[in-house]
Design a protein around this motif. Structure first.
Motif, PDB file in Angstrom:
ATOM      1  N   UNK A   1       0.737  -1.530   0.468  1.00  0.00           N
ATOM      2  CA  UNK A   1       0.322  -0.009   0.122  1.00  0.00           C
ATOM      3  C   UNK A   1       1.334   1.365  -0.087  1.00  0.00           C
ATOM      4  N   UNK A   2       2.191   1.210  -0.086  1.00  0.00           N
ATOM      5  CA  UNK A   2       2.716   2.234  -0.029  1.00  0.00           C
ATOM      6  C   UNK A   2       3.475   2.584  -1.431  1.00  0.00           C
ATOM      7  N   UNK A   3       3.869   4.143  -1.301  1.00  0.00           N
ATOM      8  CA  UNK A   3       3.992   4.142  -3.356  1.00  0.00           C
ATOM      9  C   UNK A   3       6.083   3.601  -3.009  1.00  0.00           C
ATOM     10  N   UNK A   4       5.891   3.328  -3.757  1.00  0.00           N
ATOM     11  CA  UNK A   4       7.539   2.928  -4.350  1.00  0.00           C
ATOM     12  C   UNK A   4       8.452   4.175  -5.489  1.00  0.00           C
ATOM     13  N   UNK A   5       9.460   4.442  -5.639  1.00  0.00           N
ATOM     14  CA  UNK A   5       9.350   5.314  -6.920  1.00  0.00           C
ATOM     15  C   UNK A   5      11.158   4.695  -7.354  1.00  0.00           C
ATOM     16  N   UNK A   6      11.495   3.361  -7.105  1.00  0.00           N
ATOM     17  CA  UNK A   6      13.023   2.765  -7.647  1.00  0.00           C
ATOM     18  C   UNK A   6      12.542   1.485  -7.409  1.00  0.00           C
ATOM     19  N   UNK A   7      12.834   1.046  -8.438  1.00  0.00           N
ATOM     20  CA  UNK A   7      12.942  -0.522  -8.946  1.00  0.00           C
ATOM     21  C   UNK A   7      12.919  -0.349 -10.634  1.00  0.00           C
TER      22      UNK A   7
ATOM     23  N   UNK B   1      -1.097   7.025  -1.722  1.00  0.00           N
ATOM     24  CA  UNK B   1      -1.716   6.231  -2.320  1.00  0.00           C
ATOM     25  C   UNK B   1      -3.023   6.158  -0.901  1.00  0.00           C
ATOM     26  N   UNK B   2      -4.166   5.731  -1.535  1.00  0.00           N
ATOM     27  CA  UNK B   2      -5.536   5.771  -1.401  1.00  0.00           C
ATOM     28  C   UNK B   2      -4.847   4.211   0.553  1.00  0.00           C
ATOM     29  N   UNK B   3      -3.941   3.627  -0.211  1.00  0.00           N
ATOM     30  CA  UNK B   3      -3.663   2.523   1.393  1.00  0.00           C
ATOM     31  C   UNK B   3      -3.219   3.460   2.795  1.00  0.00           C
ATOM     32  N   UNK B   4      -2.000   4.502   1.787  1.00  0.00           N
ATOM     33  CA  UNK B   4      -1.041   5.137   2.907  1.00  0.00           C
ATOM     34  C   UNK B   4      -2.027   5.483   3.444  1.00  0.00           C
ATOM     35  N   UNK B   5      -2.740   6.149   2.511  1.00  0.00           N
ATOM     36  CA  UNK B   5      -3.676   7.506   3.982  1.00  0.00           C
ATOM     37  C   UNK B   5      -4.601   6.734   4.961  1.00  0.00           C
ATOM     38  N   UNK B   6      -5.219   5.425   4.135  1.00  0.00           N
ATOM     39  CA  UNK B   6      -5.877   4.903   5.552  1.00  0.00           C
ATOM     40  C   UNK B   6      -4.941   4.364   6.493  1.00  0.00           C
TER      41      UNK B   6
ATOM     42  N   UNK C   1      -4.427   7.236   8.646  1.00  0.00           N
ATOM     43  CA  UNK C   1      -6.303   7.871   9.146  1.00  0.00           C
ATOM     44  C   UNK C   1      -6.095   9.040   8.771  1.00  0.00           C
ATOM     45  N   UNK C   2      -5.229   9.160   7.698  1.00  0.00           N
ATOM     46  CA  UNK C   2      -5.523  11.591   7.413  1.00  0.00           C
ATOM     47  C   UNK C   2      -6.514  11.667   6.339  1.00  0.00           C
ATOM     48  N   UNK C   3      -7.348  12.372   6.026  1.00  0.00           N
ATOM     49  CA  UNK C   3      -8.560  12.814   4.648  1.00  0.00           C
ATOM     50  C   UNK C   3      -7.870  13.029   4.173  1.00  0.00           C
ATOM     51  N   UNK C   4      -8.401  13.105   3.521  1.00  0.00           N
ATOM     52  CA  UNK C   4      -7.737  13.586   1.708  1.00  0.00           C
ATOM     53  C   UNK C   4      -7.655  15.404   2.180  1.00  0.00           C
TER      54      UNK C   4
END
Length: 216
Positions: free
Chosen positions: A161-167, A197-202, A205-208
């Motif tokens: 659920x966490x965004x990655x920018x390498x690989x 991402x939606x996963x990291x926000x959930x 527990x942050x609101x948009x």
């Protein structure tokens, strides 16, 4: 006049569904399609959409001469009226040149479908070559949506659920999964830049409307 047409968009915008619809419409009029694909979610030699539709295709493996394959098919008595190429972003640039040759020398339409940029917002080599060579570039009008409700313009790779920018640029994953496997999600530019991402926000527990500490 025959054309090389590139249909592009983000993930979830209906590219494969449109490819299958074009094949269906033309087959109803007696036209025979030759379908190429690469690394489809349904497995090797398949063209599938997330609506559950699937058909057989030729897997365009690295090093394969697509032009020669079409010529061989026709020379052996097979009928080919046009080509559909899905997941075209994964093709090698030389294979895109071969598709252009199919249009110019064999006088066949080629409809290529693919995403333009990877999870790092960098052009895929196949997409770059299509932009350089295509007679037409069509942006699909079915808009994918970011979790915030805005129009999604970027593809993100996630891990747990966490965004990655390498690989590596190409890793086949599940666009619906948010477990520890590689997944993909479409985001607006703002949230791609902030790696939200939606996963990291959930998880946090942050609101948009709440920005993470340290966001620019």
């Amino acid at each position: 006049m025959p054309e090389l047409v590139f249909f592009s968009g983000t993930m979830d915008c209906g590219k494969s569904t449109l490819a299958l619809q074009i094949a269906h419409n033309r087959s109803a009029r007696g036209l025979q399609v030759l379908i190429f694909t690469r690394d489809d979610r349904a497995g090797e030699g398949k063209l599938s959409s997330r609506l559950g539709l699937v058909t057989d295709a030729v897997e365009a493996v690295p090093g394969m001469d697509l032009y020669a394959h079409v010529v061989d098919r026709v020379s052996q008595g097979g009928k080919v009226d046009y080509l559909i190429v899905d997941e075209a972003q994964f093709l090698e640039p030389v294979q895109i040149d071969q598709l252009a040759r199919v249009v110019d020398d064999l006088r066949l339409d080629v409809f290529a479908f693919g995403i333009t940029t990877d999870f790092r917002t960098k052009l895929f080599p196949g997409s770059r070559r299509l932009i350089e060579l295509a007679d037409r570039i069509e942006t699909l009008q079915v808009e994918a949506m970011c979790w915030c409700g805005s129009r999604a313009t970027h593809n993100a790779r996630t891990l747990g659920g966490e965004m990655v920018v390498e690989g590596e640029q190409v890793v086949v994953g599940d666009v619906t999964g948010f477990d520890e496997e590689v997944g993909y999600e479409v985001l607006c530019r703002q949230h791609h830049r902030r790696r939200m991402t939606s996963g990291s926000v959930r998880a946090s527990a942050l609101s948009p409307d709440v920005l993470p500490v340290g966001s620019d």
